[in-house]
Design an enzyme around this catalytic site. Structure first.
Site: not given
Length: 459
Positions: A239, A313
């Site tokens: 990120k 996820r």
């Protein structure tokens, strides 16, 4: 200050709740000295206004809180929490509040006393409240304590709340209520067929793990699954710094699940509760999982990793597959999963996915009653093709950026074994201070779920 009501029998100062359209009539019914004082101090009964009125001895004889207009109240919640923050120290007794608003306003008052003071002293509200008549005081105190637990966990930086500390928070909660807690850690995740949790967390200094907590031995079975990514660098798909600043809150799903579990156990709901929390830090090292890797989940589905920053996820998938093996009556997952959900509904709404219209109806009604807003999103089947890359069964990060929250929810549903399943894609963060919600970690959806569970599960 504890998030509790004043002890019964404590002398209390009357706090009159007055709406703008009722102010003149209320003033006309008061002693001239009271009316003159309030007019002189500019009290207009606007929402958020609060004014103490002195007595003849120099103390506070009564106080008044503005309740605004219907239009102004519709633009927020916990309207009396502002009074709690501005009134002088003392114990107050609410008068003139519509009975249907008493529970929400009383809870907001309790929550206004929350302050995260682990690293610096904070000025919490000092005005205590006598529990309003007809309100279940003990229940609201339990709910406030569960919310405070969630906030504390989210607010704590990863240096002090890594996988080890989050495990301790879980096991401490289990011990408090006599729940069973098992921790599967490190290489044992591979041996116990939880490979994607291991893959995501293996690069970190503290080992990945799954926490499995169980409580209750009778009633319908509810399994809560919370994303416990203690910090998310994005992995090898690193990120940028501007996106990493809030990633201590990437365990907000786990924190919210633990707050809800606290409420369920403390209130003694007649159900069988299981809490599954995959706990990892998504770090960068020589052992980090890579873009292009294909992982095999617990249920045998293969997943192509097209972005290591879509790791939540992956860890949830193994936990959901394990949850499904227990065939509970309902599985609920909560996760700070996608930026797409924030773009869709902003920071104040908790979007959720379900195929169960009965649950959705009950949850929406419950959310309105307890001022914990939620918004139903679609498990839109035509988008299933977007999560099927061809080289593997599933893609963890479909290209194109369309419907990012929906495709993440569809991905997770593949692991719920066809059982009744609801997924919350929450933010878990209050970006600006608001009534009863200081800037920082916040629970989303837990109170609505607690209110809805009796109808949903037939308790």
């Amino acid at each position: 200050m504890p998030l509790t009501f004043a002890d019964p029998g404590t002398p209390a100062i009357p706090l009159h709740v007055v709406a703008e359209d009722g102010l003149e009539a209320w003033l006309a019914a008061q002693p001239e000295a009271t009316a003159s004082w309030l007019r002189a101090t500019g009290f207009t009964a606007a929402l958020g206004q609060a004014a103490p009125v002195p007595d003849g001895a120099g103390g506070v004889g009564l106080a008044v809180a503005g309740y605004g207009t219907g239009a102004s109240r519709a633009r927020g919640r916990f309207h009396l929490a502002g009074a709690a923050a501005t009134l002088p120290e003392g114990t107050y007794r609410i008068e003139g509040l519509p009975p249907e608003a008493a529970e929400v306003e009383a809870l907001g008052w309790l929550l206004s006393h929350y302050a995260f003071d682990r690293y610096r002293a904070q000025n919490a509200a000092k005005a205590r409240l006598a529990a309003p008549a007809g309100v279940e005081a003990a229940r609201l105190e339990v709910i406030a304590a569960g919310e405070a637990l969630t906030r504390d966990l989210v607010n704590t930086p990863a240096a002090d709340l890594g996988p080890d500390a989050l495990e301790t928070a879980c096991t401490d909660l289990a011990a408090r209520f006599g729940a069973r807690a098992e921790v599967i850690r490190g290489g044992d995740l591979i041996a116990r067929n939880l490979p994607m949790i291991h893959a995501v967390g293996r690069a970190a200094a503290q080992a990945p793990r799954l926490i499995d907590m169980a409580w209750g031995d009778a009633g319908p079975a509810l399994t809560l699954v919370g994303k416990g990514v203690c910090f998310d660098t994005g992995g090898l798909n690193l990120k940028p710094g501007s996106s990493m600043g809030l990633m201590k809150k990437d365990m907000g799903g786990a924190a919210t699940v633990l707050g809800l579990a606290h409420m369920i156990m403390a209130l003694g709901l007649p159900l069988r509760l299981r809490v599954l929390i995959p706990v990892v830090e998504n770090a960068v090292s020589a052992t980090a999982f890579r873009p292009g890797d294909i992982l095999t989940a617990r249920n045998g589905l293969t997943v192509e990793v097209n972005n290591t920053d879509a790791e939540g996820r992956l860890v949830l998938a193994d936990a959901l597959a394990l949850a499904a093996e227990g065939t509970p009556d309902l599985i609920i997952s909560m996760a700070t999963l996608t930026g797409a959900a924030r773009v869709a509904v902003g920071p104040d709404l908790a979007p959720y996915y379900t195929d169960d219209s009965h649950l959705a109806t009950a949850l929406d009604a419950a959310a309105a009653r307890v001022a914990d807003p939620v918004w139903r999103m679609p498990f839109h089947a035509p988008y299933e093709a977007m999560i099927e890359p061809g080289i593997a069964d599933l893609d963890n990060a479909p290209s194109g950026g369309m419907a990012g929250s929906i495709t993440a929810a569809l991905f997770l549903r593949r692991f719920a074994g066809g059982l009744p399943y609801t997924h919350f894609d929450i933010y878990a963060w209050q970006p600006k201070p608001a009534s009863a919600r200081p800037k920082g970690g916040v629970g989303m959806g837990a109170r609505a779920l607690l209110e809805a569970l009796p109808e949903v599960l037939g308790l």
